[in-house]
Design a protein around this motif. Structure first.
Motif, short mmCIF file in Angstrom:
data_model
loop_
_atom_site.label_atom_id
_atom_site.label_comp_id
_atom_site.label_asym_id
_atom_site.label_seq_id
_atom_site.Cartn_x
_atom_site.Cartn_y
_atom_site.Cartn_z
N SER A 59 1.00 -1.54 0.04
CA SER A 59 -0.15 -0.27 -0.03
C SER A 59 1.29 1.80 0.06
CB SER A 59 -1.09 -0.20 0.90
OG SER A 59 -1.39 0.98 1.06
N LEU A 60 0.70 2.45 -0.93
CA LEU A 60 1.43 3.71 -1.00
C LEU A 60 0.26 5.01 -1.08
CD1 LEU A 60 4.20 2.38 -2.95
CD2 LEU A 60 4.61 2.35 -1.20
N PRO A 61 0.67 5.48 -0.70
CA PRO A 61 0.02 7.25 -1.08
C PRO A 61 0.07 7.17 -2.33
CG PRO A 61 2.09 7.45 -0.30
CD PRO A 61 2.39 5.72 -0.08
N GLY A 62 -0.48 7.55 -3.12
CA GLY A 62 -0.47 8.00 -4.85
C GLY A 62 -1.81 8.86 -5.36
N THR A 63 -1.64 9.81 -6.63
CA THR A 63 -2.50 10.43 -7.05
C THR A 63 -2.79 9.43 -8.57
OG1 THR A 63 -3.07 12.10 -7.40
CG2 THR A 63 -0.84 12.01 -7.47
N GLU A 64 -3.62 10.30 -8.99
CA GLU A 64 -4.14 10.45 -10.61
C GLU A 64 -4.47 11.41 -10.79
OE1 GLU A 64 -7.47 7.47 -11.36
OE2 GLU A 64 -7.12 6.69 -9.19
N GLY A 65 -4.06 12.33 -10.00
CA GLY A 65 -4.28 14.24 -10.71
C GLY A 65 -4.52 14.74 -9.36
N ASP A 66 -6.00 14.34 -9.18
CA ASP A 66 -6.17 15.23 -8.24
C ASP A 66 -6.43 14.99 -7.00
OD1 ASP A 66 -8.12 16.58 -10.09
OD2 ASP A 66 -9.19 14.63 -10.13
N GLU A 67 -7.04 14.15 -6.50
CA GLU A 67 -6.89 13.79 -4.59
C GLU A 67 -5.39 12.67 -4.68
OE1 GLU A 67 -10.52 12.76 -2.45
OE2 GLU A 67 -11.58 14.26 -3.69
N ILE A 68 -4.51 12.71 -2.95
CA ILE A 68 -3.80 11.94 -2.30
C ILE A 68 -4.78 11.34 -2.39
CG2 ILE A 68 -2.17 11.67 -1.50
CD1 ILE A 68 -0.79 14.55 -1.83
N SER A 69 -4.09 9.58 -2.83
CA SER A 69 -5.02 8.39 -2.07
C SER A 69 -4.04 7.57 -1.25
CB SER A 69 -6.05 8.24 -3.01
OG SER A 69 -7.01 9.00 -3.02
N GLU A 70 -4.40 6.29 -0.56
CA GLU A 70 -3.90 5.31 -0.34
C GLU A 70 -4.38 4.44 -1.98
OE1 GLU A 70 -1.50 3.31 2.02
OE2 GLU A 70 -1.68 5.10 2.36
N TYR A 71 -3.03 3.76 -2.05
CA TYR A 71 -3.18 2.61 -3.07
C TYR A 71 -3.15 1.53 -3.18
CZ TYR A 71 -4.94 6.21 -6.26
OH TYR A 71 -5.03 7.51 -7.29
N ARG A 72 -3.46 0.44 -3.15
CA ARG A 72 -2.71 -1.11 -2.25
C ARG A 72 -3.28 -1.97 -3.56
NH1 ARG A 72 -2.40 -3.86 1.28
NH2 ARG A 72 -2.96 -2.35 3.45
N LEU A 73 -2.72 -2.38 -3.84
CA LEU A 73 -1.84 -3.02 -4.88
C LEU A 73 -3.30 -4.98 -4.91
CD1 LEU A 73 0.12 -4.39 -7.15
CD2 LEU A 73 1.01 -6.21 -5.96
N SER A 74 -3.68 -5.16 -4.00
CA SER A 74 -4.82 -5.88 -4.25
C SER A 74 -6.34 -5.73 -4.53
CB SER A 74 -5.57 -6.64 -3.07
OG SER A 74 -5.53 -5.81 -1.57
N ASP A 75 -6.45 -4.17 -4.75
CA ASP A 75 -7.67 -3.71 -5.29
C ASP A 75 -7.14 -3.43 -6.72
OD1 ASP A 75 -8.55 -2.55 -3.03
OD2 ASP A 75 -7.70 -1.20 -2.31
N HIS A 76 -6.20 -3.20 -8.19
CA HIS A 76 -6.28 -3.71 -8.46
C HIS A 76 -5.50 -5.02 -9.17
CE1 HIS A 76 -5.64 0.72 -8.26
NE2 HIS A 76 -5.35 0.67 -8.06
N THR A 77 -5.93 -6.23 -8.26
CA THR A 77 -5.77 -6.53 -9.03
C THR A 77 -6.86 -7.53 -9.15
OG1 THR A 77 -4.41 -7.71 -6.85
CG2 THR A 77 -3.10 -7.21 -8.96
N ALA A 78 -7.22 -7.39 -8.22
CA ALA A 78 -8.69 -8.27 -7.79
C ALA A 78 -9.21 -8.77 -9.07
CB ALA A 78 -9.32 -7.34 -7.22
N GLY A 79 -9.48 -9.47 -9.81
CA GLY A 79 -9.83 -9.80 -11.38
C GLY A 79 -8.77 -10.09 -12.25
N GLY A 80 -8.12 -9.50 -12.46
CA GLY A 80 -7.12 -9.43 -13.43
C GLY A 80 -5.33 -9.24 -13.02
N ALA A 81 -5.14 -8.38 -13.04
CA ALA A 81 -3.69 -8.00 -13.31
C ALA A 81 -3.55 -6.50 -13.21
CB ALA A 81 -2.68 -8.83 -14.74
N ALA A 82 -2.15 -6.25 -13.17
CA ALA A 82 -1.52 -5.32 -13.15
C ALA A 82 0.05 -4.92 -12.91
CB ALA A 82 -1.58 -4.57 -11.17
N VAL A 83 -0.09 -4.00 -14.12
CA VAL A 83 1.41 -3.58 -14.56
C VAL A 83 2.36 -2.44 -13.53
CG1 VAL A 83 3.25 -3.17 -16.44
CG2 VAL A 83 0.89 -4.09 -16.54
#
Length: 163
Positions: A12-36
């Motif tokens: 889990s790391l802090p990150g942004t998509e350009g607007d707000e800073i949020s916490e990003y967990r890898l498992s949220d981005h691999t659920a049902g797929g893959a992450a690069v």
């Protein structure tokens, strides 16, 4: 290219998509797929900018469901916000200021251009179980990855998951 199912990771790391800073967990981005995971030395450096914009412009990523791209460097989320805004990036950039994830994936230069503990230019593809399915890295920070090779690895991963 390497394939390994011995190592299962999450973070889990802090990150942004350009607007707000949020916490990003890898498992949220691999659920049902893959992450690069795209590790890179610095926002705004010429080679990094070209590489990150290459991911932005990669049509196959835009049209491939269940694949999330996450950029990771040691830059702050504030620098990431500006980088995303200036180059209209379409994926989150994560801030590993302590270098823990960079070290965990073993993609860190001891020193590069007089900066210590900078992430190497590297790509890691993880499946739904967080197993590393593909890893590319270079000692030469000016070398860029082969996007065709990455595309083939992601598509074969998704084809295998569909079976």
């Amino acid at each position: 290219m390497s394939r390994s199912t011995e190592l299962s990771l999450d973070f889990s790391l802090p990150g942004t998509e350009g607007d707000e800073i949020s916490e990003y967990r890898l498992s949220d981005h691999t659920a049902g797929g893959a992450a690069v995971l795209v590790f890179y030395p610095f926002d705004f450096s010429p080679v990094c900018t070209a590489e990150i914009c290459g991911f932005r412009d990669a049509e196959w990523l835009s049209f491939t469901e269940n694949v999330d791209v996450l950029g990771i460097s040691r830059d702050s989320c504030y620098a990431h916000k500006r980088f995303i805004e200036e180059y209209n990036l379409s994926f989150p950039l994560l801030s590993d200021t302590q270098g823990e994830v960079i070290e965990q994936f073993d993609v860190m230069y001891d020193e590069w251009d007089y900066h210590r503990d900078v992430p190497k230019r590297a790509l890691v593809t993880l499946d739904e179980s967080h197993d590393i399915c593909y890893k590319w890295q270079t000692e030469d920070a000016y070398e860029t990855p082969d996007m065709d090779e990455l595309e083939q690895s992601v598509l074969s991963l998704l084809d295998g998951a569909a079976r």
